[in-house]
Motif scaffolding. Structure first.
Motif, mmCIF file in Angstrom:
data_model
loop_
_atom_site.group_PDB
_atom_site.id
_atom_site.type_symbol
_atom_site.label_atom_id
_atom_site.label_comp_id
_atom_site.label_asym_id
_atom_site.label_seq_id
_atom_site.Cartn_x
_atom_site.Cartn_y
_atom_site.Cartn_z
ATOM 1 N N LEU A 23 19.712 -14.380 55.764
ATOM 2 C CA LEU A 23 19.277 -14.508 57.170
ATOM 3 C C LEU A 23 17.992 -15.303 57.293
ATOM 4 O O LEU A 23 17.834 -16.110 58.215
ATOM 5 C CB LEU A 23 19.113 -13.119 57.803
ATOM 6 C CG LEU A 23 20.311 -12.718 58.657
ATOM 7 C CD1 LEU A 23 21.463 -12.230 57.794
ATOM 8 C CD2 LEU A 23 19.945 -11.698 59.692
ATOM 9 N N GLU A 24 17.088 -15.074 56.344
ATOM 10 C CA GLU A 24 15.817 -15.814 56.385
ATOM 11 C C GLU A 24 16.115 -17.320 56.288
ATOM 12 O O GLU A 24 15.581 -18.117 57.074
ATOM 13 C CB GLU A 24 14.948 -15.342 55.218
ATOM 14 C CG GLU A 24 13.522 -15.756 55.336
ATOM 15 C CD GLU A 24 12.654 -15.117 54.248
ATOM 16 O OE1 GLU A 24 13.030 -14.074 53.679
ATOM 17 O OE2 GLU A 24 11.591 -15.690 53.972
ATOM 18 N N GLY A 26 18.915 -18.740 57.039
ATOM 19 C CA GLY A 26 19.661 -19.110 58.251
ATOM 20 C C GLY A 26 18.727 -19.370 59.426
ATOM 21 O O GLY A 26 18.888 -20.365 60.148
ATOM 22 N N PHE A 27 17.742 -18.493 59.616
ATOM 23 C CA PHE A 27 16.792 -18.689 60.730
ATOM 24 C C PHE A 27 15.980 -19.969 60.533
ATOM 25 O O PHE A 27 15.659 -20.672 61.495
ATOM 26 C CB PHE A 27 15.874 -17.471 60.881
ATOM 27 C CG PHE A 27 16.466 -16.386 61.752
ATOM 28 C CD1 PHE A 27 16.541 -16.558 63.129
ATOM 29 C CD2 PHE A 27 16.968 -15.218 61.213
ATOM 30 C CE1 PHE A 27 17.097 -15.586 63.951
ATOM 31 C CE2 PHE A 27 17.539 -14.227 62.016
ATOM 32 C CZ PHE A 27 17.599 -14.414 63.392
ATOM 33 N N ARG A 111 24.008 -7.139 58.908
ATOM 34 C CA ARG A 111 23.229 -8.314 59.345
ATOM 35 C C ARG A 111 22.153 -7.915 60.360
ATOM 36 O O ARG A 111 21.084 -8.503 60.427
ATOM 37 C CB ARG A 111 24.117 -9.444 59.812
ATOM 38 C CG ARG A 111 24.934 -9.245 61.099
ATOM 39 C CD ARG A 111 24.103 -9.371 62.350
ATOM 40 N NE ARG A 111 24.843 -9.859 63.473
ATOM 41 C CZ ARG A 111 24.627 -9.483 64.725
ATOM 42 N NH1 ARG A 111 23.729 -8.545 65.025
ATOM 43 N NH2 ARG A 111 25.317 -10.028 65.698
ATOM 44 N N ALA A 115 18.289 -8.632 59.851
ATOM 45 C CA ALA A 115 17.470 -9.376 60.829
ATOM 46 C C ALA A 115 16.167 -8.622 61.093
ATOM 47 O O ALA A 115 15.078 -9.218 61.127
ATOM 48 C CB ALA A 115 18.249 -9.565 62.129
ATOM 49 N N ASP A 245 14.947 -12.776 68.825
ATOM 50 C CA ASP A 245 15.854 -13.382 67.824
ATOM 51 C C ASP A 245 16.173 -14.811 68.259
ATOM 52 O O ASP A 245 16.004 -15.755 67.505
ATOM 53 C CB ASP A 245 17.082 -12.515 67.504
ATOM 54 C CG ASP A 245 17.890 -12.031 68.701
ATOM 55 O OD1 ASP A 245 17.637 -12.467 69.841
ATOM 56 O OD2 ASP A 245 18.802 -11.202 68.486
ATOM 57 N N SER A 297 15.699 -7.830 69.528
ATOM 58 C CA SER A 297 16.946 -8.288 68.904
ATOM 59 C C SER A 297 18.144 -7.943 69.779
ATOM 60 O O SER A 297 18.356 -6.777 70.113
ATOM 61 C CB SER A 297 17.046 -7.591 67.535
ATOM 62 O OG SER A 297 18.352 -7.513 67.057
ATOM 63 N N GLU A 303 23.573 -14.972 62.470
ATOM 64 C CA GLU A 303 23.355 -13.856 61.525
ATOM 65 C C GLU A 303 24.689 -13.425 60.909
ATOM 66 O O GLU A 303 24.771 -13.114 59.721
ATOM 67 C CB GLU A 303 22.725 -12.664 62.256
ATOM 68 C CG GLU A 303 21.385 -12.957 62.883
ATOM 69 C CD GLU A 303 20.909 -11.873 63.851
ATOM 70 O OE1 GLU A 303 19.789 -11.996 64.360
ATOM 71 O OE2 GLU A 303 21.659 -10.910 64.121
ATOM 72 N N ASP A 304 25.736 -13.400 61.746
ATOM 73 C CA ASP A 304 27.060 -13.024 61.235
ATOM 74 C C ASP A 304 27.585 -14.081 60.273
ATOM 75 O O ASP A 304 28.137 -13.767 59.221
ATOM 76 C CB ASP A 304 28.051 -12.871 62.399
ATOM 77 C CG ASP A 304 27.632 -11.778 63.352
ATOM 78 O OD1 ASP A 304 27.587 -10.617 62.925
ATOM 79 O OD2 ASP A 304 27.346 -12.081 64.519
ATOM 80 N N THR A 307 25.967 -14.090 56.827
ATOM 81 C CA THR A 307 26.347 -12.887 56.076
ATOM 82 C C THR A 307 27.818 -12.978 55.639
ATOM 83 O O THR A 307 28.166 -12.599 54.512
ATOM 84 C CB THR A 307 26.104 -11.624 56.933
ATOM 85 O OG1 THR A 307 24.809 -11.711 57.517
ATOM 86 C CG2 THR A 307 26.186 -10.362 56.100
#
Ligand SMILES: NC(=O)c1ccc[n+]([C@@H]2O[C@H](COP(=O)([O-])OP(=O)(O)OC[C@H]3O[C@@H](n4cnc5c(N)ncnc54)[C@H](O)[C@@H]3O)[C@@H](O)[C@H]2O)c1
Length: 354
Positions: A23-24, A26-27, A111, A115, A245, A297, A303-304, A307
């Motif tokens: 996630l990190e 991804g962001f 996820r 997050a 988010d 959030s 996020e999905d 993951t």
């Protein structure tokens, strides 16, 4: 050949620490503009008081595409049927082929915990030791696990409006997380002692008094995902440095922010950053030890996707999956092989379905 990953498969192959890293990353990619993620599309089924949400995401650099379909039918509780149902479809965007079909409920829970963990890693004080939790339902084990993965939590204080649910959470999760978990009698008792606070309820009203927050507390507000829902009061959002988010998602759906905005208590400018800007370093995390920070959030399709990608790769490596084909000569959809045996579901991860 596409694969199927059940809840049991995902429970076995997805580790929280890896999900946090995914996630990190991804962001960070999101903040660099390397993703296309439309705001989720709701379809309301009014006669059943239900909703279907469609959540596609495309990650350009990794060439990954996926879609989550999740439905929320609160009335199902009375019939003993799951209130949440969800499936995730992962595709290869180049030829468009289906790669995997997986359980979306477990995916969502892990996820969402990851997050909160990313936000906690960047926004909470390093020496945070007391985690407070309001709401101890299906998402809560993953929230606790995520926070414990990034901060040296020594005690967890919990409150749920249903005492039995809180007691069960404590019994199951204390040995799993190796942290003492105390059931408190009010949200006040939780909030005044917490360094990090997670709200993860289905409430439509604030669940605690913002005056109770200690200076320097970090909050992950996870439960209010519609404009009508609310866990935080005006005092809390006015006291906090707010990180969302995503701007689009929170400005469309987060009752915690939209209700005080409508009342003129805060404005859009009160939002300091989105999580991607924080992770990428475009905006500072927190400047003072005493500052209260808030991660709002509502859920984000990226996020999905990250993951689901992680799960797909782990399943391929470990051989834990079903394989299936849409093109069996009989014309029937068929599971051709179960790869990976002895799957056992960790009871703490058994996402409650009704
Ligand atoms: N932000 C996200 O990405 C994300 C992801 C998944 C779920 N959610 C949301 O999080 C919320 C919780 O999800 P869940 O699956 O754990 O639900 P759940 O129904 O399993 O658990 C909610 C718990 O909150 C408790 N509760 C409700 N109101 C309360 C109050 N006022 N004070 C104390 N406790 C209270 C309930 O007793 C229950 O145990 C839902 O609104 C869900 O839609 C958000």
């Amino acid at each position: 050949m596409p694969i199927i990953l059940s809840r049991e498969h995902l429970c076995r192959i997805l580790a929280m620490t890896e999900a946090i890293q995914a996630l990190e990353d991804g962001f960070r990619e999101y903040s660099r503009g390397h993703c296309f993620v439309p705001v989720r599309m709701p379809v309301r089924i009014e006669k059943a008081n239900g909703i279907f949400l469609f959540m596609p995401a495309y990650l350009k650099k990794e060439d990954s595409f996926g879609t989550k379909m999740i439905s929320v039918f609160p009335e199902n509780l009375k019939k003993g049927i799951s209130t949440l149902q969800s499936v995730y479809l992962l595709n290869d965007p180049m030829p468009g082929e289906l790669l995997a079909l997986m359980d979306g409920i477990f995916l969502t829970a892990i996820r969402t915990g990851a997050a909160s963990a990313v936000a906690t890693k960047y926004l909470a004080r390093e020496n945070s030791e007391v985690l407070g939790m309001i709401g101890t339902g299906a998402q809560a084990p993953f929230q606790a696990e995520g926070v414990c993965a990034v901060r040296p939590i020594k005690t967890i204080l919990i409150f749920d409006r249903v005492d039995e649910i809180a007691k069960k959470f404590s019994k199951t999760n204390s040995p799993r997380l190796r942290v003492p978990i105390e059931v408190m009698r009010s949200t006040h008792e939780v909030v005044v002692k917490s360094d990090i606070l997670v709200t993860v309820t289905t409430s439509i009203q604030p669940v605690f008094d913002g005056h109770d927050l200690k200076p320097g507390t970090h909050i992950n507000a996870v439960g209010a995902y519609t404009p009508e829902m609310r866990e935080l009061d005006d005092v809390t959002v006015r006291r906090a440095r707010i990180v969302v988010d995503t701007y689009e998602g929170c400005l469309a759906e987060a009752g915690d922010l939209l209700i005080p905005m409508k009342a003129g208590r805060i404005s859009k400018e009160s939002i300091h950053a989105d999580l991607g800007e924080i992770v990428l370093g475009k905006k500072p995390c927190s400047t003072e030890e005493d500052e209260i920070t808030l991660f709002e959030s509502v859920g984000f399709a990226l996020e999905d996707l990250v993951t689901a990608r992680l799960a797909y790769h782990r399943a391929k490596e470990s051989g834990t999956r079903f394989e299936f084909s849409f093109t069996h000569p009989s014309g029937k959809h068929q599971v051709t092989e179960e790869v990976g045996k002895g799957i056992k579901l960790d009871p703490a991860h058994a996402v409650r379905t009704a």
